[in-house]
Motif scaffolding. Structure first.
Motif, short mmCIF file in Angstrom:
data_model
loop_
_atom_site.label_atom_id
_atom_site.label_comp_id
_atom_site.label_asym_id
_atom_site.label_seq_id
_atom_site.Cartn_x
_atom_site.Cartn_y
_atom_site.Cartn_z
N LYS A 152 0.82 -1.21 0.00
CA LYS A 152 0.00 0.00 0.00
C LYS A 152 0.86 1.26 0.00
CE LYS A 152 -4.00 -2.19 2.11
NZ LYS A 152 -4.99 -2.20 3.23
N ALA A 153 2.02 1.20 0.64
CA ALA A 153 2.92 2.35 0.63
C ALA A 153 3.48 2.58 -0.77
CB ALA A 153 4.05 2.14 1.63
N LEU A 154 3.81 1.50 -1.49
CA LEU A 154 4.32 1.65 -2.85
C LEU A 154 3.25 2.19 -3.80
CD1 LEU A 154 6.49 -1.58 -3.30
CD2 LEU A 154 7.30 0.78 -3.16
N LEU A 155 1.99 1.78 -3.56
CA LEU A 155 0.92 2.26 -4.43
C LEU A 155 0.68 3.76 -4.26
CD1 LEU A 155 -1.72 -0.62 -4.22
CD2 LEU A 155 -0.38 0.07 -6.22
N VAL A 156 0.98 4.30 -3.09
CA VAL A 156 0.77 5.72 -2.85
C VAL A 156 1.62 6.56 -3.80
CG1 VAL A 156 1.10 7.58 -1.17
CG2 VAL A 156 0.06 5.43 -0.46
N SER A 157 2.86 6.15 -4.00
CA SER A 157 3.78 6.91 -4.86
C SER A 157 3.98 6.30 -6.23
CB SER A 157 5.14 7.04 -4.15
OG SER A 157 5.69 5.75 -3.89
N ALA A 158 3.18 5.28 -6.59
CA ALA A 158 3.33 4.61 -7.88
C ALA A 158 2.83 5.51 -9.00
CB ALA A 158 2.56 3.30 -7.87
N PRO A 159 3.25 5.24 -10.24
CA PRO A 159 2.72 5.98 -11.39
C PRO A 159 1.20 5.93 -11.43
CG PRO A 159 4.61 4.68 -12.05
CD PRO A 159 4.30 4.29 -10.63
N ASP A 160 0.60 6.97 -12.00
CA ASP A 160 -0.86 7.10 -11.96
C ASP A 160 -1.56 5.93 -12.63
OD1 ASP A 160 -3.21 8.85 -11.33
OD2 ASP A 160 -3.48 8.64 -13.49
N ILE A 162 -0.78 2.78 -12.55
CA ILE A 162 -0.86 1.67 -11.59
C ILE A 162 -1.81 2.03 -10.45
CG2 ILE A 162 0.47 0.26 -9.97
CD1 ILE A 162 2.89 0.61 -11.76
N ARG A 163 -1.70 3.26 -9.96
CA ARG A 163 -2.58 3.69 -8.85
C ARG A 163 -4.04 3.60 -9.25
NH1 ARG A 163 -1.22 9.45 -7.23
NH2 ARG A 163 -2.77 8.98 -5.63
N ALA A 164 -4.38 4.08 -10.44
CA ALA A 164 -5.77 4.08 -10.87
C ALA A 164 -6.32 2.67 -11.01
CB ALA A 164 -5.88 4.82 -12.21
N LYS A 165 -5.47 1.71 -11.34
CA LYS A 165 -5.94 0.34 -11.56
C LYS A 165 -6.12 -0.44 -10.26
CE LYS A 165 -4.84 -3.79 -14.28
NZ LYS A 165 -3.89 -4.41 -15.24
N TYR A 166 -5.29 -0.16 -9.25
CA TYR A 166 -5.27 -1.03 -8.06
C TYR A 166 -5.69 -0.35 -6.76
CZ TYR A 166 -2.61 -4.14 -11.09
OH TYR A 166 -2.20 -4.95 -12.13
N ARG A 167 -5.71 0.97 -6.70
CA ARG A 167 -5.92 1.62 -5.41
C ARG A 167 -7.31 1.38 -4.82
NH1 ARG A 167 -5.50 7.99 -6.26
NH2 ARG A 167 -5.70 7.85 -4.00
N ALA A 168 -8.33 1.13 -5.65
CA ALA A 168 -9.70 0.96 -5.15
C ALA A 168 -10.01 -0.47 -4.72
CB ALA A 168 -10.69 1.39 -6.23
N LEU A 169 -9.09 -1.40 -4.93
CA LEU A 169 -9.35 -2.81 -4.59
C LEU A 169 -9.18 -3.06 -3.11
CD1 LEU A 169 -7.46 -4.63 -7.51
CD2 LEU A 169 -9.92 -4.17 -7.32
N ALA A 170 -9.98 -4.00 -2.57
CA ALA A 170 -9.79 -4.44 -1.19
C ALA A 170 -8.50 -5.22 -1.08
CB ALA A 170 -10.97 -5.29 -0.75
N THR A 171 -8.03 -5.43 0.13
CA THR A 171 -6.71 -6.02 0.34
C THR A 171 -6.58 -7.39 -0.30
OG1 THR A 171 -6.43 -4.81 2.41
CG2 THR A 171 -5.02 -6.71 2.07
N SER A 172 -7.55 -8.28 -0.06
CA SER A 172 -7.45 -9.64 -0.61
C SER A 172 -7.49 -9.63 -2.13
CB SER A 172 -8.58 -10.52 -0.06
OG SER A 172 -9.85 -9.96 -0.39
N ALA A 173 -8.42 -8.81 -2.69
CA ALA A 173 -8.50 -8.71 -4.15
C ALA A 173 -7.25 -8.06 -4.73
CB ALA A 173 -9.74 -7.92 -4.55
N LEU A 174 -6.69 -7.10 -4.02
CA LEU A 174 -5.48 -6.43 -4.47
C LEU A 174 -4.31 -7.39 -4.57
CD1 LEU A 174 -3.82 -3.85 -5.06
CD2 LEU A 174 -3.58 -3.58 -2.57
N ILE A 175 -4.15 -8.23 -3.54
CA ILE A 175 -3.04 -9.20 -3.54
C ILE A 175 -3.21 -10.20 -4.68
CG2 ILE A 175 -2.00 -11.08 -2.22
CD1 ILE A 175 -2.62 -9.47 0.31
#
Length: 429
Positions: A152-160, A162-175
């Motif tokens: 989650k820390a890497l997603l905060v500063s990731a390129p937009d 990547i952020r737009a694709k994964y930031r809204a997912l719940a933890t289990s779905a994200l993993i």
């Protein structure tokens, strides 16, 4: 006339490589002290050294849960009484100094003066297995949490992108989504390196999750064989039961009564009265992990157990605060759990339920639908793997009613005869 053998008391200051042993007589006079290697041959030499000065009354050992664990097991195996010695008071150490011989003599004197009475854990049975498995499980949980936080820390500063694709997912779905990615690019591309690192962290999370599930299965298997009825108490699951058993230890003789168990888990009421106020407060001592386990039991019961809800309402009407009510509930839960651990109630023989159901030609699925229960629950009840007296009585009464229905709706068959047999036998002669 032969004189009586000298009674001696030993104290042992344990370390990683060596143990220092001191021997005193029953009047507290120092006799001898010596250092030994912390290996098997050293343990045998310690026993010979201590017993050579007379009859050993007791041995005080520091660190019976760490450096002195194997030594304590060896001494108990020789039939010697071993007591657990706490670390000397720091203020006394500063005044009188510190050395291995001084600590060993202090351990012996604490046994002689009665300040040391604790019996160390045996660490040689199923409870020790629970402790080892939980230790590995705890580190896996900690590592998985760290990996999730890193993702989650890497997603905060990731390129937009990547952020737009994964930031809204719940933890289990994200993993799951990150683990399935197939990054492509070159090592100088931040987007590629970010995705590659996120995929590696997600794979680590899944591997740790599988490790935690395997540890949970082992814990459940041990509990099912060692304390099968403990998890049937309201609010007590695998996590809580394993922690409380670890606090209790493999040897039940460590604790003399349930008040000592309550003190050990930090739920013994501590007087906090002053003037015209008479009250008790929560204990801040004891095993805090066990105290947290009891706290979870109380929270579950306050939300799902009707008897506990009625008790909370009653004490609230009497002017008790929520904290005071929970203190009382923890004490009651500790008493109930202590009785189950020390005097386990075996599941009653409910084998007649399956026999009656089979003879009546009724499937367990039909019974589950009629009683509003899960099929797995009824199956475990029939096999004696769980204890639920109310459900067993309801189940047995329902089968009896079905037997009566079959008796009057069809000719007396072998099944009806079998069902009617207990009633005929119970009739007075």
């Amino acid at each position: 006339m032969a004189s009586e053998p000298t009674k001696v008391i030993a104290g042992i200051d344990t370390h990683a490589d060596t143990h220092h042993v001191a021997v005193i007589n029953e009047h507290g006079k120092p006799i001898a002290d010596k250092e030994f290697l912390a290996v098997g041959s050293g343990y045998r030499k310690i026993i010979d050294f201590i017993t050579s000065y007379g009859t050993v009354v007791a041995i005080g050992v520091e660190g019976t849960g760490s450096y002195g664990a194997e030594l304590a097991r060896t001494l108990r195996g020789e039939g010697l009484t071993v007591l657990e010695v706490n670390r000397p008071n720091r203020a006394a150490r500063r005044l009188k100094g510190k050395s291995d011989p001084l600590d060993a003599y202090q351990a012996a004197k604490s046994v002689l003066e009665g300040r040391t009475k604790a019996i160390p854990k045996a660490k040689d049975g199923p409870v020790e297995c629970l402790r080892i498995v939980r230790s590995g499980r705890a580190s896996a949980i900690k590592a998985r949490t760290a990996a999730i936080n890193q993702i989650k820390a890497l997603l905060v500063s990731a390129p937009d992108k990547i952020r737009a694709k994964y930031r809204a997912l719940a933890t289990s779905a994200l993993i799951t989504a990150l683990q399935r990615t197939r990054p492509s690019g070159h090592m100088a591309d931040p987007e590629y390196v970010t995705l590659m690192t996120l995929k590696a962290l997600a794979a680590r999370c899944q591997a740790l999750g599988a490790e935690i599930e395997a540890a949970d299965a082992v814990l459940k298997e041990i509990l099912d064989s060692y304390a099968p009825m403990l998890c049937d108490l309201p609010g007590v699951g695998t996590e809580v039961a394993s922690q409380l058993l670890i606090t209790f230890g493999d040897n039940p003789d460590r604790l003399g009564n349930e008040a000592q168990f309550a003190s050990l888990v930090g739920v013994a009421p501590v007087p906090a009265s002053s003037g015209k106020t008479t009250r008790h407060r929560l204990s801040r001592g004891g095993d805090r992990s066990a105290n947290n386990a009891l706290h979870q039991v109380v929270l579950v019961r306050m939300g799902s157990c009707q008897r506990t809800k009625d008790y909370v309402a009653k004490r609230t009407s009497e002017g008790k605060s929520k904290r005071e009510i929970m203190r009382c509930l923890k004490r009651y839960a500790a008493r109930e759990i202590y009785r189950q651990i020390t005097n386990p109630r075996p599941a009653p023989d409910n084998s007649d339920l399956r026999r009656m159901r089979t003879e009546l030609g009724i499937t367990i699925t039909t019974v589950a639908g009629e009683l509003g229960q899960w099929v797995s629950i009824l199956s475990r009840l029939e096999r004696g793997h769980i204890r639920n007296d109310d459900l067993a009585a309801t189940y047995r009464q329902w089968l009896t009613d079905q037997c009566q229905v079959q008796r009057f709706t069809r000719p007396l068959t072998s099944a009806a005869k079998t069902c009617a047999l207990p009633e005929a036998v119970s009739q007075p002669v």
